[in-house]
Design a protein around this motif. Structure first.
Motif, mmCIF file in Angstrom:
data_model
loop_
_atom_site.group_PDB
_atom_site.id
_atom_site.type_symbol
_atom_site.label_atom_id
_atom_site.label_comp_id
_atom_site.label_asym_id
_atom_site.label_seq_id
_atom_site.Cartn_x
_atom_site.Cartn_y
_atom_site.Cartn_z
ATOM 1 N N LYS A 37 0.334 -1.347 -0.324
ATOM 2 C CA LYS A 37 0.498 -0.106 0.091
ATOM 3 C C LYS A 37 0.801 1.291 0.037
ATOM 4 O O LYS A 37 0.493 2.467 -0.445
ATOM 5 C CB LYS A 37 -0.635 -0.031 1.448
ATOM 6 C CG LYS A 37 -0.400 0.055 2.273
ATOM 7 C CD LYS A 37 -1.147 0.123 3.626
ATOM 8 C CE LYS A 37 -0.963 -0.137 5.221
ATOM 9 N NZ LYS A 37 0.135 1.799 5.427
ATOM 10 N N GLU A 175 -2.052 -2.904 11.536
ATOM 11 C CA GLU A 175 -2.788 -1.897 11.315
ATOM 12 C C GLU A 175 -3.905 -2.510 11.192
ATOM 13 O O GLU A 175 -4.027 -3.862 10.733
ATOM 14 C CB GLU A 175 -2.529 -1.292 9.784
ATOM 15 C CG GLU A 175 -1.589 -0.405 9.908
ATOM 16 C CD GLU A 175 -0.724 -0.486 9.064
ATOM 17 O OE1 GLU A 175 -1.359 0.209 7.545
ATOM 18 O OE2 GLU A 175 0.177 -0.395 8.454
ATOM 19 N N CYS A 234 8.965 2.061 22.831
ATOM 20 C CA CYS A 234 7.846 1.269 22.649
ATOM 21 C C CYS A 234 7.091 2.031 24.561
ATOM 22 O O CYS A 234 7.579 1.807 24.957
ATOM 23 C CB CYS A 234 7.003 0.490 23.023
ATOM 24 S SG CYS A 234 6.991 -0.736 21.075
ATOM 25 N N ILE A 295 1.585 -1.854 18.909
ATOM 26 C CA ILE A 295 2.363 -3.189 18.870
ATOM 27 C C ILE A 295 0.916 -4.638 19.226
ATOM 28 O O ILE A 295 0.477 -4.166 20.326
ATOM 29 C CB ILE A 295 2.831 -2.979 19.078
ATOM 30 C CG1 ILE A 295 3.580 -3.662 20.508
ATOM 31 C CG2 ILE A 295 3.839 -1.908 18.093
ATOM 32 C CD1 ILE A 295 5.066 -4.344 21.297
ATOM 33 N N SER A 326 14.288 -10.114 11.303
ATOM 34 C CA SER A 326 14.804 -12.248 11.768
ATOM 35 C C SER A 326 13.595 -12.570 11.772
ATOM 36 O O SER A 326 13.434 -13.365 10.462
ATOM 37 C CB SER A 326 15.776 -11.677 12.870
ATOM 38 O OG SER A 326 16.559 -11.029 13.117
#
Ligand SMILES: Cc1cc2nc3c(=O)[nH]c(=O)nc-3n(C[C@H](O)[C@H](O)[C@H](O)COP(=O)(O)OP(=O)(O)OC[C@H]3O[C@@H](n4cnc5c(N)ncnc54)[C@H](O)[C@@H]3O)c2cc1C
Length: 415
Positions: A37, A175, A234, A295, A326
């Protein structure tokens, strides 16, 4: 204008997971479409550190030399910055492939890494729809139809349908959306929101990657490509709201450039970690702060409703261990290897799905759980003080933690 094209696989999302899967399948002769997107290059909330255990895979994906030429310095020390505490310990080296090379991880901006990977997938023959968003998936006999919408001005009204038996959800987990593979969005005070910025002229030792632990959150800093420093973190939603209230968010504060979420996070980081304020004293912000989230750490089902998930969509470790790239690269590759081995048809996909899920759990479950334990400690009310006391007395815990988080674990089958 609507058209219908048929492929062997449609990959939704061109982060490291999607490009790794698409590239591997295309190289084996599969007809692959990737839907992304965003226009590239694009920056992304991410610390950008890639463990050395991936170097063999980057070589296999054909971008090893470009990664070596562009990435920042080798990270040979791991650090811990919290309050006045600044502790460091050796980063363990990892073997990354034949002939059993030892190496250290390095960081490369996601604007560069994701572009390199997508270009490599294109060179292997994958067809790229960008910037296009996948908006719906529906069954069509033994196939699926993926409906996609253009996101650029030129073709704003265009819609296209891509048909394929194998659908790979590589759209990440941050999202919301209507796809059956997307993670449900909820809002809780304990949610963790992600922030990230690049700085130039910072004073962090080039081979040191410190973990940052501060009230209500955790993060990291690392020297990445072209003299940039990447800082990412975070922070709990409720802590962020409190910081914004206390730093002011009215019109006057806004006029002075204060009051934004990023500004509140930056002030909190520099006020609560001396190592951060020392490293960024005199540094220049390079591009705007980015925000993402919340998250969604956890282990999800890798194959469900005949859709495969890779990367964050399949499972996500708290970024406190910096292993998400990873896991994305490796899971994309693992799935592609299982798919090319499987027979065609739904029965073959089910076998591939079971084998892939077993391989995923074997390779990644420990690091997801270890990261959750670490994050819980860091986010507890006394977390920063307790962790600082522990690493001051036992800095080797940092080296041990790096081992446990999978940084030295070889990728099975990649020889
Ligand atoms: C603060 C923070 C710091 C981190 N630091 C590190 C670190 O140092 N090292 C590390 O290894 N990991 C780190 N991570 C984790 C890492 O960023 C992720 O795990 C990784 O990006 C996951 O890759 P992915 O390919 O699964 O998804 P993503 O990288 O999220 O890519 C998904 C792609 O899908 C696209 N997309 C989404 N929806 C659609 C749709 N409907 N249609 C088309 N395209 C779509 C998006 O535009 C995106 O390009 C960090 C995370 C955070 C929050």
């Amino acid at each position: 204008m609507t058209r219908l094209s048929t492929y062997d696989a449609v990959v939704i999302g061109a982060g490291p997971a999607g490009s790794s899967a698409a590239l591997t399948l295309a190289r084996r002769g599969w007809a692959v479409a990737i839907v992304e997107k965003s226009a590239f290059p694009r920056r992304k909330v991410c610390g950008e550190y890639v463990s050395a255990s991936n170097i063999g895979l980057l070589d296999r994906l054909g971008i090893g030399d470009a990664w070596r030429a562009n990435a920042g310095p080798e990270i040979r020390r791991i650090g811990f910055f919290s309050g006045e505490t600044c502790v460091e310990a050796p980063m363990p080296a990892a073997k990354y492939g034949p002939p059993a090379n030892d190496g250290f991880g390095r960081a490369l901006g996601r604007d560069l890494l994701d572009t390199l990977l997508l270009q490599a997938a294109r060179s292997e023959g994958a067809e790229i729809f960008q910037p296009w968003r996948a908006v719906a998936i529906e069954r069509d006999g033994d196939m699926h139809r993926v409906h996609i919408q253009a996101r650029d001005d030129k073709s704003a009204d265009a819609t296209t349908t891509l048909r394929a038996p194998a659908i790979i959800a590589a759209h990440g987990s941050w999202e919301p959306g209507a796809l059956p593979s997307q993670v449900e969005k909820t809002s809780r005070p304990s949610d963790l929101l992600g922030f990230k910025a690049h700085f130039t002229s910072a004073a962090l030792a080039p081979d040191l990657m410190p973990l940052l632990v501060f009230p209500g959150g955790y993060g990291g800093m690392v020297s990445t490509d072209h003299g940039r420093l990447s800082i990412s973190c975070c922070i709990r939603r409720d802590m962020l709201a409190r910081l914004r209230r206390s730093h002011g968010s009215g019109p006057e504060a806004r006029q002075e450039g204060h009051g934004s979420a990023a500004d509140a996070v930056f002030r909190h980081l520099t006020a609560s970690c001396r190592g951060v304020s020392d490293a960024l004293d005199g540094a220049c912000l390079d591009g705007p702060w980015l925000a993402a989230g919340p998250i969604r750490p956890g282990i999800r089902i890798c194959y469900e409703r005949d859709i495969f998930r890779v990367g964050n969509a399949a499972g996500e470790s708290h970024p406190i261990i910096a292993e998400g790239i990873s896991m994305a690269l490796q899971s994309g590759w693992l799935l592609a290897e299982e798919l090319v081995r499987a027979s065609s048809g739904r029965a073959g996909r089910e076998v591939a799905g079971r084998r892939y899920q077993a391989a995923w759990r074997d390779l990644f479950s420990t690091r997801v759980h270890a990261a959750a334990v670490l994050a819980r400690m860091a986010l507890g009310p006394a977390g920063p003080a307790l962790m600082a006391a522990a690493v001051r007395h036992f800095p080797q815990a940092l080296t041990l933690g790096a081992h446990m988080s999978g940084k030295t674990r070889p990728i099975p089958g990649l020889v």
